[in-house]
Design an enzyme around this catalytic site. Structure first.
Site, PDB file in Angstrom:
ATOM      1  N   GLU A  60       1.214   3.476   2.016  1.00  0.00           N
ATOM      2  CA  GLU A  60       0.355   3.697   0.846  1.00  0.00           C
ATOM      3  C   GLU A  60      -0.856   4.572   1.158  1.00  0.00           C
ATOM      4  OE1 GLU A  60       1.658   0.836   1.743  1.00  0.00           O
ATOM      5  OE2 GLU A  60       2.650  -0.095   0.018  1.00  0.00           O
ATOM      6  N   PHE A 122       1.803 -15.076  -3.046  1.00  0.00           N
ATOM      7  CA  PHE A 122       2.407 -14.097  -2.144  1.00  0.00           C
ATOM      8  C   PHE A 122       1.970 -12.677  -2.527  1.00  0.00           C
ATOM      9  CE2 PHE A 122       6.037 -11.261  -1.065  1.00  0.00           C
ATOM     10  CZ  PHE A 122       5.864 -11.300   0.311  1.00  0.00           C
ATOM     11  N   GLN A 123       1.536 -11.919  -1.569  1.00  0.00           N
ATOM     12  CA  GLN A 123       1.047 -10.556  -1.766  1.00  0.00           C
ATOM     13  C   GLN A 123      -0.072 -10.479  -2.790  1.00  0.00           C
ATOM     14  OE1 GLN A 123       4.488  -7.889  -2.180  1.00  0.00           O
ATOM     15  NE2 GLN A 123       4.465  -7.624   0.051  1.00  0.00           N
ATOM     16  N   LYS A 172       1.523  -8.490 -13.073  1.00  0.00           N
ATOM     17  CA  LYS A 172       2.925  -8.257 -13.402  1.00  0.00           C
ATOM     18  C   LYS A 172       3.283  -8.741 -14.814  1.00  0.00           C
ATOM     19  CE  LYS A 172       7.481  -8.490 -11.258  1.00  0.00           C
ATOM     20  NZ  LYS A 172       8.301  -9.023 -10.154  1.00  0.00           N
ATOM     21  N   MET A 490     -12.595  15.323  20.101  1.00  0.00           N
ATOM     22  CA  MET A 490     -14.011  15.206  19.745  1.00  0.00           C
ATOM     23  C   MET A 490     -14.628  13.992  20.434  1.00  0.00           C
ATOM     24  SD  MET A 490     -16.235  16.961  18.177  1.00  0.00           S
ATOM     25  CE  MET A 490     -15.815  17.946  16.740  1.00  0.00           C
TER      26      MET A 490
END
Lengths: 592, 171
Positions: A60, A122-123, A172, A490
């Site tokens: 993502e 969940f999630q 959802k 760097m």
């Protein structure tokens, strides 16, 4: 919210259908995403249509950076779609990056159904809580009745004023629920009134000050790019009218053509000698769409001590944040420049020709220092040389450049020259390693026929290397040009200059074979190890139709100069070839 | 030029916001995220029909920091107005406190006597305790609490400051 709904003729649709319809009405054609349980209804709607092109990323964070590259290279809003929980948290780095660099994004996140919110489902994660400080605005949609309005409002907020990322978190059950749709009529929000036109008195005052200057410099930034191509045109016109020197931040490269003689190169920590000296010694500083970032100012109490400062910015909170300015102008850069040019012509402003000519002479002296010079080698590829060759061999093509973060990014900014805005995608404010490859993918999606090159470091590019699969899946011919010095360059440079050469964990012990890695992904791998073969190898890369990983093996211990060490002023820059152990105060060391 | 040599001063800011979910978290998150001080914060809906709430914040900082706080607050999307009551208007500031004092005998009598001179109201009483309700400027409540300390002060609950400008104009 919802009040206006009743006035409209409404058709009931599911939440997921509303999302897709709103995207269509907003003119969205591409969306970057990754499916998961909490966004399945929206993915189902994507399956049922054929106008919205979904690009499946592999992480993502990649979706967010791809959307950023898409937005930065087109001026349009980037859109991403991710699931709840880890989908949302993975996108956070990209959202923060977009906030820091003022990139317009709309990020749709799935959420667990309303009745499970707060139950550690969940999630589940508190997406609006987590993203509140890293977005311009965010929404948790609690009723399907509000969904259409929120969708349109999100695009309005993301793209207007100072652009930024907006998150819409959709449970959802809301995606399944039937609700009304409203078209994107002129959305207006009473509490949100982004400025457009600058105050004319301020602009007049600025014009007088600019005309009276003896040692002026234009200092421009990403705000010019964000104000659209017209702003770059107006900037060119105005800078041409004055005949004054101009420099730019990292984010503003391309707004003014690098081939123009008035161009001094980039300023700041790794800016050119002439740009930084002009900033330090100027008597009038004309800041257009930049924000006095700490990479630019160096030590604040020694920053351009003798200048009157004009600051044009669309965000009032940027004015006087760290540097006091004499003439603040809050407004959109394009509108302000338009008014400025009109006033300049009306009042027949004319600069002091003798003073400006003397000033240019001083600047020419600084230019002679040749601060971007480096010691060439015929046995090993110098990273600066590699960027120079890449530039020479690709400059006549329709080229877009993205970068990762580190030395290679600065070398790209110094040695790749930009003539047009929207051609340069880099992570400036947040400094996100792993930005370049997904940003190149987003750019290539927006410009399928163009040459898109990610100038990369071998450490950064590994952070989102999985996106090679995306490039291969969609046959995106991005070129990943890795300046491979086997170090986090760097970090190594700072350890050398500030930490007594103790290279703590900055060497990559176990790098992959990038040629084989490319082949494993189904792409082409090319390696160059000596300067003699570089041109031919680059040409081969440019002639390869698909995605390429180019492993450019460069000198391992090259430092990026010039450099303003932390805690130092513009006129205390160190140049290549000077003694490398720098005296930096304890205070300076504590800075980043 | 740096501007950090300015003296620290307290300012009372009135912030009119859309009463949408999370708006208070946005305001508080701004203060904690950017390292600004909050000395007092009160919030309540003030217009039910328009769904507007008013947040009153007492903060402190140099004039440059105060300007920055106001600009940052104005940037929050559901914030519709920010007024600096310390600068822009002569303002009335009030705070309410509930003060519980327990004791018997001379101390109890003295507590009641002090409360009368402060025009505090007794809102709960038992044979060995009082709860006083007191409204006034912050300094008045500070003084009252100090005086109650030796007289059996048990606990204090304060609302924080609510403020409004004098005169006919609205913010």
């Amino acid at each position: 919210m919802g009040k206006r709904m009743s006035d409209q003729k409404t058709d009931q649709m599911t939440g997921a259908e509303i999302v897709i319809k709103a995207l269509k009405d907003q003119g969205v054609e591409h969306i970057f995403g990754y499916p998961g349980g909490a966004v399945l209804p929206i993915y189902d709607e994507i399956f049922k249509q054929d106008w919205l092109h979904h690009i499946l990323v592999r992480h993502e964070q990649g979706a967010a950076h791809a959307a950023e590259g898409y937005a930065r290279s087109t001026g349009k809003c980037g859109v991403l779609l991710v699931t709840s929980g880890p989908g949302a948290t993975n996108a956070v780095t990209g959202l923060t990056d977009a906030l820091m660099d003022s990139i317009p994004l709309v990020c749709i996140t799935g959420q667990v159904p309303t009745h499970l919110i707060g139950s550690d489902a969940f999630q589940e994660c508190d997406t609006v809580g987590i993203t509140r400080p890293c977005t311009k605005h965010n929404y948790l949609v609690k009723s399907v009745d509000d969904l259409a309005e929120i969708m349109h409002e999100a695009f309005y907020i993301a793209t207007s004023g100072r652009p930024g990322p907006v998150v819409i978190d959709i449970p959802k059950d809301i995606q399944f629920a039937p609700g009304p749709y409203m078209s994107p009529e002129k959305i207006s929000k009473a509490s949100y009134q982004p400025p457009k036109k600058g105050d004319l008195n301020g602009i007049r005052e600025a014009a007088e000050l600019i005309a009276s200057a003896k040692k002026p410099v234009f200092y421009t930034g990403g705000g010019v790019i964000n104000a659209g191509q017209v702003a770059s045109k107006l900037l060119r016109e105005f800078v041409g009218l004055t005949g004054y020197p101009i420099t730019s931040t990292l984010m503003g490269l391309g707004a003014f053509p690098a081939s123009d003689n008035q161009w001094l190169g980039m300023l700041g920590m790794h800016g050119t000698y002439e740009a930084n000296m002009a900033m330090h010694d100027c008597d009038v500083m004309i800041n257009i769409g930049a924000r006095f970032d700490d990479r630019i100012t160096g030590r604040l109490d020694a920053f351009s001590p003798n200048s009157k400062k004009i600051h044009v910015d669309i965000d009032p909170s940027s004015i006087n944040k760290t540097v006091h300015v004499d003439v603040p102008i809050v407004g959109d850069v394009a509108h302000v420049l338009e008014d400025m040019i009109r006033i300049w012509k009306e009042t027949a402003c004319s600069p002091d020709k003798q003073a400006i000519s003397d000033w240019w002479q001083e600047i020419e002296g600084w230019r002679k220092v040749n601060s971007l010079g480096f010691e060439q080698s015929d046995t090993i590829i110098k990273p600066q040389y590699a960027v120079q060759r890449l530039y020479e061999l690709s400059k006549d093509k329709d080229v877009y450049i993205s970068t990762e973060v580190g030395q290679h990014q600065m070398w790209a900014a110094q040695h790749f020259h930009f003539e047009e805005p929207n051609r340069w995608m880099t992570s400036g404010g947040l400094g996100t390693m792993g930005y370049g490859l997904p940003a190149a993918i987003g750019t290539q999606i927006a410009h399928p026929e163009a040459l898109v090159i990610d100038i990369a470091g071998e450490a950064s590019v590994l952070m989102n290397m999985q996106e090679m699969s995306t490039a291969v899946q969609y046959n995106l011919p991005v070129k990943i040009f890795i300046l491979n010095n086997e170090y986090m360059g760097m970090v190594r440079q700072w350890q050398q200059l500030l930490h007594g050469g103790r290279y703590s964990h900055s060497y990559s012990e176990a790098l992959p074979d990038f040629v084989k890695l490319a082949e494993a992904y189904g792409a082409t791998g090319i390696r160059a190890t000596n300067p003699g073969e570089l041109d031919e190898a680059i040409t081969q890369m440019l002639d390869t139709p698909g995605p390429v990983i180019f492993d450019c093996v460069v000198s391992k211990d090259e430092n990026c100069f010039p450099m303003i060490p932390s805690g130092k002023a513009h006129n205390e820059m160190i140049l290549a070839g000077e003694p490398a152990d720098v005296e930096v105060s304890e205070e300076g060391k504590a800075l980043v | 030029m740096m501007m950090n040599d300015q003296s620290i001063e307290a300012h009372t800011l009135s912030v009119l916001v859309e009463n949408s979910a999370g708006v208070l978290a946005r305001v508080i998150g701004l203060f904690s995220g950017r390292g600004y001080n909050i000395e007092s914060l009160t919030v309540a809906e003030v217009d039910g029909e328009a769904h507007m709430s008013r947040i009153t914040i007492v903060t402190s900082g140099s004039p440059m920091v105060i300007e920055q706080i106001k600009a940052q607050l104005s940037r929050i999307v559901p914030v519709s107005r920010v007024t600096d009551l310390t600068v822009e208007a002569e303002a009335i500031e009030r705070e309410m406190a509930l003060v519980k004092v327990a004791g018997t005998g001379e101390k109890r009598v003295e507590a009641l006597r002090v409360s009368e001179s402060f025009r505090a109201r007794v809102v709960d009483t038992t044979h060995e305790s009082f709860v006083f309700e007191l409204t006034g400027a912050k300094t008045k409540i500070d003084a009252f609490v100090q005086l109650m300390r030796p007289l059996g002060l048990k606990e204090v609950s304060r609302t924080g400051i609510a403020a409004i400008a004098r005169g006919p104009e609205a913010m």
